[in-house]
Design a protein around this motif. Sequence first.
Motif, PDB file in Angstrom:
ATOM      1  N   LEU A 134      11.700  -5.233  -7.526  1.00 54.19           N
ATOM      2  CA  LEU A 134      11.532  -4.234  -6.462  1.00 54.19           C
ATOM      3  C   LEU A 134      12.526  -4.616  -5.370  1.00 54.19           C
ATOM      4  CD1 LEU A 134       9.353  -1.976  -6.221  1.00 54.19           C
ATOM      5  CD2 LEU A 134       8.008  -3.566  -4.839  1.00 54.19           C
ATOM      6  N   TYR A 185       2.353   5.525  -5.130  1.00 53.05           N
ATOM      7  CA  TYR A 185       3.444   4.607  -4.812  1.00 53.05           C
ATOM      8  C   TYR A 185       4.775   5.362  -4.742  1.00 53.05           C
ATOM      9  CZ  TYR A 185       6.140   0.436  -4.245  1.00 53.05           C
ATOM     10  OH  TYR A 185       6.974  -0.500  -3.701  1.00 53.05           O
ATOM     11  N   ARG A 188       4.868   7.113  -1.492  1.00 54.56           N
ATOM     12  CA  ARG A 188       5.040   6.153  -0.380  1.00 54.56           C
ATOM     13  C   ARG A 188       6.482   5.693  -0.290  1.00 54.56           C
ATOM     14  NH1 ARG A 188       1.465   1.524  -2.080  1.00 54.56           N
ATOM     15  NH2 ARG A 188       2.279   0.485  -0.259  1.00 54.56           N
ATOM     16  N   LEU A 199      -2.713   0.011   2.027  1.00 52.15           N
ATOM     17  CA  LEU A 199      -2.127   0.668   0.851  1.00 52.15           C
ATOM     18  C   LEU A 199      -1.525  -0.364  -0.103  1.00 52.15           C
ATOM     19  CD1 LEU A 199      -0.520   3.897   2.389  1.00 52.15           C
ATOM     20  CD2 LEU A 199      -2.743   3.635   1.285  1.00 52.15           C
ATOM     21  N   ILE A 200      -0.894  -1.407   0.433  1.00 49.27           N
ATOM     22  CA  ILE A 200      -0.359  -2.466  -0.440  1.00 49.27           C
ATOM     23  C   ILE A 200      -1.526  -3.173  -1.137  1.00 49.27           C
ATOM     24  CG2 ILE A 200       0.809  -4.711  -0.477  1.00 49.27           C
ATOM     25  CD1 ILE A 200       2.544  -3.782   1.842  1.00 49.27           C
ATOM     26  N   SER A 203      -3.073  -1.023  -3.838  1.00 54.36           N
ATOM     27  CA  SER A 203      -2.118  -0.806  -4.934  1.00 54.36           C
ATOM     28  C   SER A 203      -2.059  -2.033  -5.851  1.00 54.36           C
ATOM     29  CB  SER A 203      -0.743  -0.513  -4.318  1.00 54.36           C
ATOM     30  OG  SER A 203       0.267  -0.602  -5.269  1.00 54.36           O
ATOM     31  N   ILE A 204      -1.944  -3.199  -5.252  1.00 55.16           N
ATOM     32  CA  ILE A 204      -1.868  -4.421  -6.066  1.00 55.16           C
ATOM     33  C   ILE A 204      -3.199  -4.659  -6.782  1.00 55.16           C
ATOM     34  CG2 ILE A 204      -1.733  -6.958  -5.935  1.00 55.16           C
ATOM     35  CD1 ILE A 204       0.331  -6.634  -3.690  1.00 55.16           C
ATOM     36  N   LYS A 207      -4.454  -2.469  -9.894  1.00 54.28           N
ATOM     37  CA  LYS A 207      -3.827  -2.810 -11.186  1.00 54.28           C
ATOM     38  C   LYS A 207      -4.372  -4.129 -11.719  1.00 54.28           C
ATOM     39  CE  LYS A 207       0.011  -1.930  -9.054  1.00 54.28           C
ATOM     40  NZ  LYS A 207       1.289  -1.647  -8.469  1.00 54.28           N
TER      41      LYS A 207
HETATM   42  N1  URA Z   1       3.513  -4.067  -5.032  1.00 50.57           N
HETATM   43  C1  URA Z   1       2.629  -3.145  -5.460  1.00 50.57           C
HETATM   44  O1  URA Z   1       2.201  -3.155  -6.603  1.00 50.57           O
HETATM   45  N2  URA Z   1       2.207  -2.204  -4.587  1.00 50.57           N
HETATM   46  C2  URA Z   1       2.627  -2.161  -3.310  1.00 50.57           C
HETATM   47  O2  URA Z   1       2.199  -1.289  -2.566  1.00 50.57           O
HETATM   48  C3  URA Z   1       3.561  -3.124  -2.865  1.00 50.57           C
HETATM   49  C4  URA Z   1       3.977  -4.079  -3.757  1.00 50.57           C
END
Ligand code: URA
Length: 458
Positions: A134, A185, A188, A199-200, A203-204, A207
């Motif tokens: 990323l 994502y 965003r 939100l971070i 999101s992490i 998963k």
């Molecule tokens: N990594 C992720 O999976 N999601 C985010 O929002 C930022 C970093």
Amino acid sequence: MTSRRSWQDRPHRARPAATDVLAQEIIRLKRDGRTLSAAQIERFVQGLGDGSWSEAQIAALAMAVCLRGMQRDECVALTMAMLRSGRMLAWPELPGPVLDKHSTGGVGDKVSLLLPAMVAACGGFVPMISGPGLGHTGGTCDKLSAIPGYELRPGAERFTQVLRQVGCAVTAAGADLAPADARLYAIRDQTATVESLPLITASILAKKLAAGLQGLVMDVKCGNGAFFDNPPAARELAQSLVEVAGGAGLPTRALVSDMNQVLGRTVGNGLEVIEALDYLTGRAREPRLHELNLALGAEMLLLGGLAFDREAARLKLQAALDSGAAAERFARMVAALGGPADLLERPQASLAVAPVSVAVPAPRSGRLAAMNTREVGLLVLELGGGRSRAGSAIDPRVGLSQVLSLGASVAHGEALAWVHAADRASADRAVARLQAACSWVDADKLAPADPVVIERIG
Ligand code: URA
């Protein structure tokens, strides 16, 4: 006799309030700094999945959350709703704890190539679902892609089989885990709303929760090569991750670790695989990489009940390295996922080498005092080791090796690193960029580097 109910005595079913169903009402609440209910958050995530929320509405709510924040309970609700948007893995028959580690992204961070095998050799099971690089940071998927034949998307059955037989399986995320996150994502990313703590966090964790873990260790990077460059911000993210994961039922600990220099001595996909192989076989172990590995691994063993205390956990991990058990697990995982069976013994036979390798001469004598680590990540991306656009191809051969650590002293003209490139022109550009990214002090001056583990949370 059965009686027919008249309309009067039918139980009254309240119509859901407009604020629970209408996107614009939910957005308005958050815009005004109000706390959303679990039902409202569920509605938003439903809208992400079934297309009933437009991109404009999703972007507006993301911006409102970015500006107004979320309470912990709201963040837990968002995480759980995104988790439920897709498939959830479960491992009922594995004879040991299911554990994982996740990093917020760094430069030269090859810990995810090492720890799964080390923890597996200590009795844990690590179903690691990794992502691509990323921005300026590297991604485990891209590093593993440097190994010819390695299957990053082996399918559920083979993934489970490898995990059961070897104890670890590192693969790429499929589209079926937390798909709501993928849509959110992408929006965003285009609307300057990536940098939002809730939100971070959601999101992490959505998963990671989908992978059916029993314990998670987060490596929250902090420094000029990380997304968070100051300790208070990194600490806040670490706390948010630990608390929200706890709220969602996943025991989690976090380490805040230093990213003001490259981790280990290489940056670049194939080169990092070589460093990982050298580490596992004991040919070379850069001390900061080793320390972080042991610290993160110890937290994993403690979460899994595989050690009594940190010291015992570190000894167990070290023994897994010294006995060759961790190296053997890694080799078995690679072979089981389609990679070469002799990668450990003969890495040169499988990993492609860049056609141009040049030393980067130190521009003066002295000690390396600071490194613009983000710039180092970007120059490797520019060499072809990362993506400038989603989906673009990566050159696994390029990058840096033998990178000096902060505090090391060199004479003028000695190598501070080696550049590996596809051609001479890109090598020359990388040499100049790396020289400019480093700063120096006289050799008799101290150039203290921060410890690699800054703080433990949870
Ligand atoms: N990594 C992720 O999976 N999601 C985010 O929002 C930022 C970093």
